[in-house]
Design an enzyme around this catalytic site. Structure first.
Site, PDB file in Angstrom:
ATOM      1  N   ARG A  88     186.910  70.983 -19.084  1.00  0.00           N
ATOM      2  CA  ARG A  88     185.937  72.146 -19.537  1.00  0.00           C
ATOM      3  C   ARG A  88     184.639  71.882 -19.499  1.00  0.00           C
ATOM      4  NH1 ARG A  88     189.706  76.096 -21.239  1.00  0.00           N
ATOM      5  NH2 ARG A  88     189.095  77.688 -22.585  1.00  0.00           N
ATOM      6  N   ARG A 133     195.106  87.365 -30.583  1.00  0.00           N
ATOM      7  CA  ARG A 133     194.835  86.098 -30.808  1.00  0.00           C
ATOM      8  C   ARG A 133     193.648  85.984 -31.455  1.00  0.00           C
ATOM      9  NH1 ARG A 133     194.731  82.956 -25.070  1.00  0.00           N
ATOM     10  NH2 ARG A 133     192.368  82.170 -25.822  1.00  0.00           N
ATOM     11  N   ARG A 144     182.410  82.078 -26.332  1.00  0.00           N
ATOM     12  CA  ARG A 144     183.223  81.436 -25.320  1.00  0.00           C
ATOM     13  C   ARG A 144     182.422  81.574 -23.964  1.00  0.00           C
ATOM     14  NH1 ARG A 144     188.728  84.556 -26.467  1.00  0.00           N
ATOM     15  NH2 ARG A 144     189.385  83.335 -24.781  1.00  0.00           N
TER      16      ARG A 144
HETATM   17  P1  B4P Z   1     192.217  78.916 -23.427  1.00  0.00           P
HETATM   18  O1  B4P Z   1     193.479  79.135 -23.911  1.00  0.00           O
HETATM   19  O2  B4P Z   1     192.119  78.066 -22.133  1.00  0.00           O
HETATM   20  O3  B4P Z   1     191.650  80.316 -23.257  1.00  0.00           O
HETATM   21  P2  B4P Z   1     191.176  81.369 -22.132  1.00  0.00           P
HETATM   22  O4  B4P Z   1     189.945  80.462 -21.406  1.00  0.00           O
HETATM   23  O5  B4P Z   1     190.902  82.524 -22.725  1.00  0.00           O
HETATM   24  O6  B4P Z   1     192.144  81.838 -20.943  1.00  0.00           O
HETATM   25  P3  B4P Z   1     193.681  82.333 -20.843  1.00  0.00           P
HETATM   26  O7  B4P Z   1     194.269  81.612 -19.816  1.00  0.00           O
HETATM   27  O8  B4P Z   1     194.152  82.598 -22.287  1.00  0.00           O
HETATM   28  O9  B4P Z   1     193.435  84.031 -20.287  1.00  0.00           O
HETATM   29  P4  B4P Z   1     193.518  84.482 -19.007  1.00  0.00           P
HETATM   30  O10 B4P Z   1     192.308  84.281 -18.312  1.00  0.00           O
HETATM   31  O11 B4P Z   1     194.753  84.193 -18.120  1.00  0.00           O
HETATM   32  O12 B4P Z   1     191.474  78.384 -24.405  1.00  0.00           O
HETATM   33  C1  B4P Z   1     191.215  78.713 -25.540  1.00  0.00           C
HETATM   34  C2  B4P Z   1     190.206  77.871 -26.669  1.00  0.00           C
HETATM   35  O13 B4P Z   1     191.056  76.697 -26.682  1.00  0.00           O
HETATM   36  C3  B4P Z   1     188.829  77.454 -26.103  1.00  0.00           C
HETATM   37  O14 B4P Z   1     188.118  78.497 -26.529  1.00  0.00           O
HETATM   38  C4  B4P Z   1     188.752  75.864 -26.659  1.00  0.00           C
HETATM   39  O15 B4P Z   1     188.396  76.232 -28.041  1.00  0.00           O
HETATM   40  C5  B4P Z   1     190.050  75.426 -26.645  1.00  0.00           C
HETATM   41  N1  B4P Z   1     190.266  74.508 -25.451  1.00  0.00           N
HETATM   42  C6  B4P Z   1     190.930  74.717 -24.633  1.00  0.00           C
HETATM   43  N2  B4P Z   1     191.035  73.814 -23.702  1.00  0.00           N
HETATM   44  C7  B4P Z   1     190.011  73.013 -24.157  1.00  0.00           C
HETATM   45  C8  B4P Z   1     189.453  71.810 -23.396  1.00  0.00           C
HETATM   46  N3  B4P Z   1     189.719  71.313 -22.099  1.00  0.00           N
HETATM   47  N4  B4P Z   1     188.573  71.100 -24.137  1.00  0.00           N
HETATM   48  C9  B4P Z   1     188.010  71.748 -25.495  1.00  0.00           C
HETATM   49  N5  B4P Z   1     188.493  72.809 -25.872  1.00  0.00           N
HETATM   50  C10 B4P Z   1     189.756  73.378 -25.081  1.00  0.00           C
HETATM   51  O16 B4P Z   1     193.793  86.102 -19.233  1.00  0.00           O
HETATM   52  C11 B4P Z   1     193.054  86.750 -19.925  1.00  0.00           C
HETATM   53  C12 B4P Z   1     193.330  88.367 -20.095  1.00  0.00           C
HETATM   54  O17 B4P Z   1     193.189  89.014 -18.874  1.00  0.00           O
HETATM   55  C13 B4P Z   1     195.177  88.371 -20.442  1.00  0.00           C
HETATM   56  O18 B4P Z   1     195.167  89.494 -21.395  1.00  0.00           O
HETATM   57  C14 B4P Z   1     195.650  89.096 -18.951  1.00  0.00           C
HETATM   58  O19 B4P Z   1     196.648  89.809 -19.176  1.00  0.00           O
HETATM   59  C15 B4P Z   1     194.308  89.803 -18.463  1.00  0.00           C
HETATM   60  N6  B4P Z   1     194.479  89.703 -17.046  1.00  0.00           N
HETATM   61  C16 B4P Z   1     194.443  88.575 -16.261  1.00  0.00           C
HETATM   62  N7  B4P Z   1     194.448  89.027 -14.859  1.00  0.00           N
HETATM   63  C17 B4P Z   1     194.339  90.114 -14.930  1.00  0.00           C
HETATM   64  C18 B4P Z   1     194.070  90.844 -13.796  1.00  0.00           C
HETATM   65  N8  B4P Z   1     194.083  90.589 -12.393  1.00  0.00           N
HETATM   66  N9  B4P Z   1     193.872  92.099 -13.945  1.00  0.00           N
HETATM   67  C19 B4P Z   1     193.901  92.797 -15.124  1.00  0.00           C
HETATM   68  N10 B4P Z   1     193.896  91.872 -16.403  1.00  0.00           N
HETATM   69  C20 B4P Z   1     194.206  90.828 -16.081  1.00  0.00           C
END
Ligand code: B4P
Length: 187
Positions: A88, A133, A144
């Site tokens: 990240r 969430r 973010r």
């Molecule tokens: P993450 O869990 O990684 O959260 P995210 O970046 O929001 O991605 P996620 O995978 O959940 O969502 P997606 O894009 O698939 O991190 C959360 C927190 O954890 C961070 O803020 C940080 O605090 C901490 N953290 C995690 N890793 C870390 C690291 N390495 N170092 C430090 N801190 C760390 O999907 C999003 C939405 O879009 C969903 O609802 C999905 O249904 C929708 N979607 C996806 N594809 C779509 C499409 N084609 N069309 C329509 N909707 C779609």
């Protein structure tokens, strides 16, 4: 295959990894999921991570590397993995390189899923309604995205300089994006 999924929060990494793991027959390792699991279980790490995640900031590099290292040591990760949410920032890139060199499992390829910010805000708002969430409220999402621009976007260049990155348009249906990723991996 050892694959890193890159892209902004809400850009579809977790969504695509859920399908890619079946297609590629390797585990999906999401540091966000591992951290949420620790928060839910109330472990010491989870207690430290909770407030940081709710603010949309990054949990400390050492803590995240520790849980990742434990996860990569499990049997199912010995033949490859999909990393989602790690690295990240550039420090985590260096840490990951060190760890993967030690266990002789270097990254084969990185896929960068690109989605405009306004679409991301809509997607996360819709997930907030469905899943509730703690970090999916509008204020946290803005932070973010700021953290992404400042700290995570340079990770794409880090892998780009090693010629490992495929950039994929993340707009369209989940299946359309999946097909683009598979096309890039096969090409
Ligand atoms: P993450 O869990 O990684 O959260 P995210 O970046 O929001 O991605 P996620 O995978 O959940 O969502 P997606 O894009 O698939 O991190 C959360 C927190 O954890 C961070 O803020 C940080 O605090 C901490 N953290 C995690 N890793 C870390 C690291 N390495 N170092 C430090 N801190 C760390 O999907 C999003 C939405 O879009 C969903 O609802 C999905 O249904 C929708 N979607 C996806 N594809 C779509 C499409 N084609 N069309 C329509 N909707 C779609």
């Amino acid at each position: 295959m050892r694959l890193v999924l890159l892209g902004a929060p809400g850009g579809g990494k977790g969504t695509q990894a859920a399908q890619l793991k079946d297609e590629l027959n390797v585990p999906h390792i999401s540091t966000g999921d591992l951290l949420r699991g620790a928060v839910q279980a109330g472990t010491p790490l989870g207690l430290k991570a909770k407030a940081v995640m709710e603010a949309g900031d990054l949990v400390s590099d050492d803590l995240v590397l520790g849980i990742l290292e434990d996860r990569l040591a499990e049997d199912d990760a010995s033949n490859g993995f999909i990393l989602d949410g790690f690295p990240r920032n550039l420090v985590q890139c260096e840490m990951l390189d060190g760890l993967l060199t030690r266990i002789e499992q270097p990254i084969d390829v990185a896929v960068n899923i690109v989605v405009p910010e306004e679409v991301i805000v809509e997607r996360i708002a819709s997930r907030a309604q469905q899943e509730g969430r703690a970090d999916d409220n509008e204020e946290t999402v803005r932070n973010r995205l700021k953290v992404y621009r400042e700290q995570t976007a340079p990770v794409v260049d880090y892998y780009g300089e090693r010629d490992l990155v495929h950039t994929v348009d993340g707009l369209g249906t989940i299946d359309e994006v999946f097909d683009r990723i598979m096309g890039a991996l096969k090409g």
